[in-house]
Motif scaffolding. Structure first.
Motif, PDB file in Angstrom:
ATOM      1  N   PHE A 157      94.958  97.637  51.089  1.00 14.89           N
ATOM      2  CA  PHE A 157      93.750  97.534  50.006  1.00 14.89           C
ATOM      3  C   PHE A 157      93.173  98.964  50.078  1.00 14.89           C
ATOM      4  O   PHE A 157      92.779  99.549  49.303  1.00 14.89           O
ATOM      5  N   GLU A 158      93.207  99.511  51.176  1.00 13.88           N
ATOM      6  CA  GLU A 158      92.690 100.991  51.435  1.00 13.88           C
ATOM      7  C   GLU A 158      93.620 101.977  50.311  1.00 13.88           C
ATOM      8  O   GLU A 158      93.030 102.714  50.073  1.00 13.88           O
ATOM      9  N   GLN A 159      94.841 101.661  50.740  1.00 12.22           N
ATOM     10  CA  GLN A 159      95.824 102.631  49.852  1.00 12.22           C
ATOM     11  C   GLN A 159      95.391 102.465  48.268  1.00 12.22           C
ATOM     12  O   GLN A 159      95.288 103.447  47.763  1.00 12.22           O
ATOM     13  N   ARG A 160      95.456 101.394  47.985  1.00 10.74           N
ATOM     14  CA  ARG A 160      95.073 100.975  46.454  1.00 10.74           C
ATOM     15  C   ARG A 160      93.569 101.549  46.058  1.00 10.74           C
ATOM     16  O   ARG A 160      93.626 102.410  45.031  1.00 10.74           O
ATOM     17  N   MET A 161      92.931 101.295  47.034  1.00 10.87           N
ATOM     18  CA  MET A 161      91.391 101.839  46.498  1.00 10.87           C
ATOM     19  C   MET A 161      91.454 103.249  46.466  1.00 10.87           C
ATOM     20  O   MET A 161      90.633 103.900  45.710  1.00 10.87           O
ATOM     21  N   THR A 162      92.223 104.060  47.456  1.00  5.84           N
ATOM     22  CA  THR A 162      92.165 105.613  47.455  1.00  5.84           C
ATOM     23  C   THR A 162      92.829 105.984  46.034  1.00  5.84           C
ATOM     24  O   THR A 162      92.261 106.855  45.403  1.00  5.84           O
ATOM     25  N   SER A 163      93.765 105.468  45.605  1.00  2.29           N
ATOM     26  CA  SER A 163      94.478 105.726  44.323  1.00  2.29           C
ATOM     27  C   SER A 163      93.624 105.450  43.226  1.00  2.29           C
ATOM     28  O   SER A 163      93.432 106.181  42.370  1.00  2.29           O
ATOM     29  N   TYR A 164      93.045 104.399  43.225  1.00  4.62           N
ATOM     30  CA  TYR A 164      92.319 103.855  42.049  1.00  4.62           C
ATOM     31  C   TYR A 164      90.949 104.693  41.909  1.00  4.62           C
ATOM     32  O   TYR A 164      90.573 105.258  40.834  1.00  4.62           O
ATOM     33  N   ARG A 165      90.352 105.328  43.171  1.00  3.12           N
ATOM     34  CA  ARG A 165      89.076 105.955  43.153  1.00  3.12           C
ATOM     35  C   ARG A 165      89.565 107.312  42.561  1.00  3.12           C
ATOM     36  O   ARG A 165      88.853 107.838  41.783  1.00  3.12           O
ATOM     37  N   LEU A 166      90.567 107.960  42.872  1.00  2.00           N
ATOM     38  CA  LEU A 166      91.314 109.318  42.464  1.00  2.00           C
ATOM     39  C   LEU A 166      91.367 109.187  41.053  1.00  2.00           C
ATOM     40  O   LEU A 166      90.887 110.138  40.211  1.00  2.00           O
ATOM     41  N   ALA A 167      92.102 107.939  40.629  1.00  2.00           N
ATOM     42  CA  ALA A 167      92.099 108.160  39.164  1.00  2.00           C
ATOM     43  C   ALA A 167      90.908 107.944  38.265  1.00  2.00           C
ATOM     44  O   ALA A 167      90.780 108.833  37.322  1.00  2.00           O
ATOM     45  N   VAL A 168      89.712 107.412  38.878  1.00  2.00           N
ATOM     46  CA  VAL A 168      88.559 107.168  38.188  1.00  2.00           C
ATOM     47  C   VAL A 168      87.887 108.478  38.253  1.00  2.00           C
ATOM     48  O   VAL A 168      87.333 109.196  37.202  1.00  2.00           O
ATOM     49  N   LEU A 169      87.991 109.328  39.296  1.00  2.00           N
ATOM     50  CA  LEU A 169      87.414 110.466  39.475  1.00  2.00           C
ATOM     51  C   LEU A 169      88.040 111.498  38.652  1.00  2.00           C
ATOM     52  O   LEU A 169      87.470 112.492  38.125  1.00  2.00           O
ATOM     53  N   GLU A 170      89.356 111.490  38.246  1.00  2.00           N
ATOM     54  CA  GLU A 170      90.092 112.499  37.577  1.00  2.00           C
ATOM     55  C   GLU A 170      89.302 112.563  36.167  1.00  2.00           C
ATOM     56  O   GLU A 170      89.389 113.558  35.519  1.00  2.00           O
ATOM     57  N   GLY A 171      88.910 111.327  35.847  1.00  2.00           N
ATOM     58  CA  GLY A 171      88.283 111.382  34.387  1.00  2.00           C
ATOM     59  C   GLY A 171      87.104 111.977  34.184  1.00  2.00           C
ATOM     60  O   GLY A 171      86.593 112.486  33.252  1.00  2.00           O
ATOM     61  N   LEU A 172      86.530 112.512  35.312  1.00  3.92           N
ATOM     62  CA  LEU A 172      85.194 113.249  35.454  1.00  3.92           C
ATOM     63  C   LEU A 172      85.661 114.714  35.557  1.00  3.92           C
ATOM     64  O   LEU A 172      84.587 115.487  35.365  1.00  3.92           O
ATOM     65  N   GLU A 173      86.662 114.946  35.872  1.00  3.17           N
ATOM     66  CA  GLU A 173      87.036 116.578  36.032  1.00  3.17           C
ATOM     67  C   GLU A 173      87.532 117.420  34.981  1.00  3.17           C
ATOM     68  O   GLU A 173      87.917 116.551  33.901  1.00  3.17           O
TER      69      GLU A 173
ATOM     70  N   ASP B  21      73.110 125.275  20.566  1.00  4.37           N
ATOM     71  CA  ASP B  21      72.406 124.747  21.866  1.00  4.37           C
ATOM     72  C   ASP B  21      73.184 123.445  22.476  1.00  4.37           C
ATOM     73  O   ASP B  21      73.376 123.310  23.714  1.00  4.37           O
ATOM     74  N   LYS B  22      73.361 122.531  21.570  1.00  6.85           N
ATOM     75  CA  LYS B  22      73.909 121.226  21.702  1.00  6.85           C
ATOM     76  C   LYS B  22      75.381 121.302  22.460  1.00  6.85           C
ATOM     77  O   LYS B  22      75.720 120.776  23.595  1.00  6.85           O
ATOM     78  N   GLN B  23      76.207 122.408  21.958  1.00  4.90           N
ATOM     79  CA  GLN B  23      77.487 122.547  22.645  1.00  4.90           C
ATOM     80  C   GLN B  23      77.354 123.056  23.773  1.00  4.90           C
ATOM     81  O   GLN B  23      78.068 122.805  24.670  1.00  4.90           O
ATOM     82  N   GLU B  24      76.482 124.339  24.077  1.00  2.00           N
ATOM     83  CA  GLU B  24      76.453 124.662  25.239  1.00  2.00           C
ATOM     84  C   GLU B  24      75.722 123.606  26.362  1.00  2.00           C
ATOM     85  O   GLU B  24      76.280 123.531  27.500  1.00  2.00           O
ATOM     86  N   HIS B  25      75.008 122.931  25.798  1.00  2.00           N
ATOM     87  CA  HIS B  25      74.441 121.728  26.496  1.00  2.00           C
ATOM     88  C   HIS B  25      75.605 120.851  27.057  1.00  2.00           C
ATOM     89  O   HIS B  25      75.668 120.809  28.213  1.00  2.00           O
ATOM     90  N   THR B  26      76.285 120.461  26.168  1.00  4.30           N
ATOM     91  CA  THR B  26      77.589 119.658  26.515  1.00  4.30           C
ATOM     92  C   THR B  26      78.485 120.214  27.352  1.00  4.30           C
ATOM     93  O   THR B  26      78.888 119.572  28.326  1.00  4.30           O
ATOM     94  N   ALA B  27      78.713 121.316  27.247  1.00  3.44           N
ATOM     95  CA  ALA B  27      79.676 122.061  28.053  1.00  3.44           C
ATOM     96  C   ALA B  27      79.171 122.298  29.511  1.00  3.44           C
ATOM     97  O   ALA B  27      79.607 122.179  30.568  1.00  3.44           O
ATOM     98  N   SER B  28      77.795 122.826  29.598  1.00  4.93           N
ATOM     99  CA  SER B  28      77.011 122.689  30.834  1.00  4.93           C
ATOM    100  C   SER B  28      76.976 121.402  31.604  1.00  4.93           C
ATOM    101  O   SER B  28      77.486 121.429  32.814  1.00  4.93           O
ATOM    102  N   VAL B  29      76.917 120.017  30.864  1.00  2.88           N
ATOM    103  CA  VAL B  29      76.737 118.836  31.557  1.00  2.88           C
ATOM    104  C   VAL B  29      78.140 118.489  32.065  1.00  2.88           C
ATOM    105  O   VAL B  29      78.525 117.890  33.252  1.00  2.88           O
ATOM    106  N   GLU B  30      79.158 118.839  31.188  1.00  2.00           N
ATOM    107  CA  GLU B  30      80.682 118.625  31.936  1.00  2.00           C
ATOM    108  C   GLU B  30      81.337 119.410  32.886  1.00  2.00           C
ATOM    109  O   GLU B  30      81.801 118.931  33.932  1.00  2.00           O
ATOM    110  N   GLN B  31      80.438 120.772  33.096  1.00  2.00           N
ATOM    111  CA  GLN B  31      81.128 121.510  34.098  1.00  2.00           C
ATOM    112  C   GLN B  31      80.310 120.968  35.432  1.00  2.00           C
ATOM    113  O   GLN B  31      80.763 121.032  36.396  1.00  2.00           O
TER     114      GLN B  31
END
Lengths: 173, 168
Positions: A157-173, B21-31
């Motif tokens: 479960f921990e293994q899977r959670m870690t992989s899943y968590r990283l996949a979700v986080l990647e979408g924010l990066e 401004d909107k583009q800059e704001h979006t870029a800043s939020v994404e960063q």
């Protein structure tokens, strides 16, 4: 071992089976009460019902098996001599949950179809006489082996959670 | 025309300015979101490695800090990450035997979103365990059962090949 089911009817059947195996809050509460009454919070000395209750509460609710719970189920609940048919049905459900926790949904489905087919008697009802309960499937054993790392066993479960968590986080990066 | 033209030009320029401004704001939020997620990752790594009570205290501080600095949970993905952070924070608190604090964190996480997700199921399962530890089997059963039902929903989604909202 049966092949992975591919027909839609089989999937529907699986889902219906799953629905019928979900314990009610009352069943869970009762099982837990039994466990507490029998022996505090320790496994030793618990009745079969109480041990099943612990399995229900700790395993099914999380959709996973910890190593201890897995051992508990294999050692205690999987043995046909102490598991009445109704409980054995639930055990199948636990197995499915475990495979899903490992991200092995098709394998989980295959296990269910196989077990259901192998456990049907001529009247179509489920039968879990002492000789008919199947051995742990190859998939289950492989799944276990998969999570044994060079550092020793890790909680799947921990293994899977870690992989899943990283996949979700990647979408924010 | 002489009167209208400057007005039209002003409106057009204002429009270009707004778009920029909107583009800059979006870029800043994404960063900001990207930087925050790196810090979330670091907090999880600290928590993964924490074995002693002292190490867990460090991890707990890191988790609390990223929760404080979180962006508004505008998307299911951010919401999921926040609930998952609260789950990990509560779990670390349980490991350090701070049960009441853990229950408070679990409550906060559960109140954040009601959707049936893995993060919510984890919070409920942990809540059930803490109730068990506190000798409250009735409450434990209710929490664990709710987690169980969420797992059923997740199973059905998986069987139908549906992606979880936090992955979309």
């Amino acid at each position: 071992m049966a092949n992975e089911p591919s027909k839609p009817e089989e999937w529907v059947e699986l889902q219906q089976l799953g629905e019928s195996l979900v314990p009610t809050p009352e069943e869970l509460a009762e099982a837990r009460m039994l466990a507490v009454a029998a022996d505090g919070n320790q496994h030793a000395g618990l009745s079969e019902d109480a041990r099943l209750g612990l399995g229900l509460l700790r395993v099914a609710s999380e959709g996973r098996l910890s190593r201890a719970a897995e051992q508990h189920i294999w050692d205690e609940l999987a043995l046909p001599k102490i598991v009445p048919a109704a409980k054995a049905e639930r055990f199948m459900w636990f197995e499915r949950k475990w495979l899903i926790a490992l991200g092995m949904v098709p394998a989980a489905a295959a296990v269910l179809v196989y077990w259901r087919a192998s456990s049907m008697d001529q009247s179509g009802s489920l039968s879990f006489e002492s000789n008919t309960f199947p051995e742990p499937s190859e998939e289950l054993l492989l799944a276990q082996a998969k999570w044994v790392t060079s550092n020793g066993e890790r909680d799947p479960f921990e293994q899977r959670m870690t992989s899943y968590r990283l996949a979700v986080l990647e979408g924010l990066e | 025309v002489r009167r209208v033209l400057p007005l039209l030009l002003t409106i057009a320029l204002a429009g270009v300015g707004c778009a920029r401004d909107k583009q800059e704001h979006t870029a800043s939020v994404e960063q900001a979101s990207s930087e925050w997620s790196q810090r979330v990752r670091h907090a999880h790594e600290l928590t993964d490695k924490a074995r002693s009570e002292g190490e867990r205290r460090v991890a707990i501080a890191a988790l609390r800090q990223v929760l404080r600095d979180a962006p508004p949970p505008a998307t299911p993905r951010v919401q999921w990450v926040l609930q998952d952070l609260q789950f990990r924070l509560a779990l670390a608190l349980v490991d350090n035997k701070e049960h009441e604090s853990a229950l408070t964190v679990v409550e906060q996480g559960l109140n954040m979103a009601q959707e049936p997700t893995l993060a919510r199921a984890n919070l409920l399962a942990l809540q059930g365990k803490v109730f068990e530890l506190q000798g409250k089997p009735g409450e434990a059963a209710r929490a664990l059962h709710e987690a169980l039902l969420i797992n059923e929903v997740l199973l059905e989604r998986a069987l139908e090949g549906e992606a979880e909202p936090e992955r979309q």
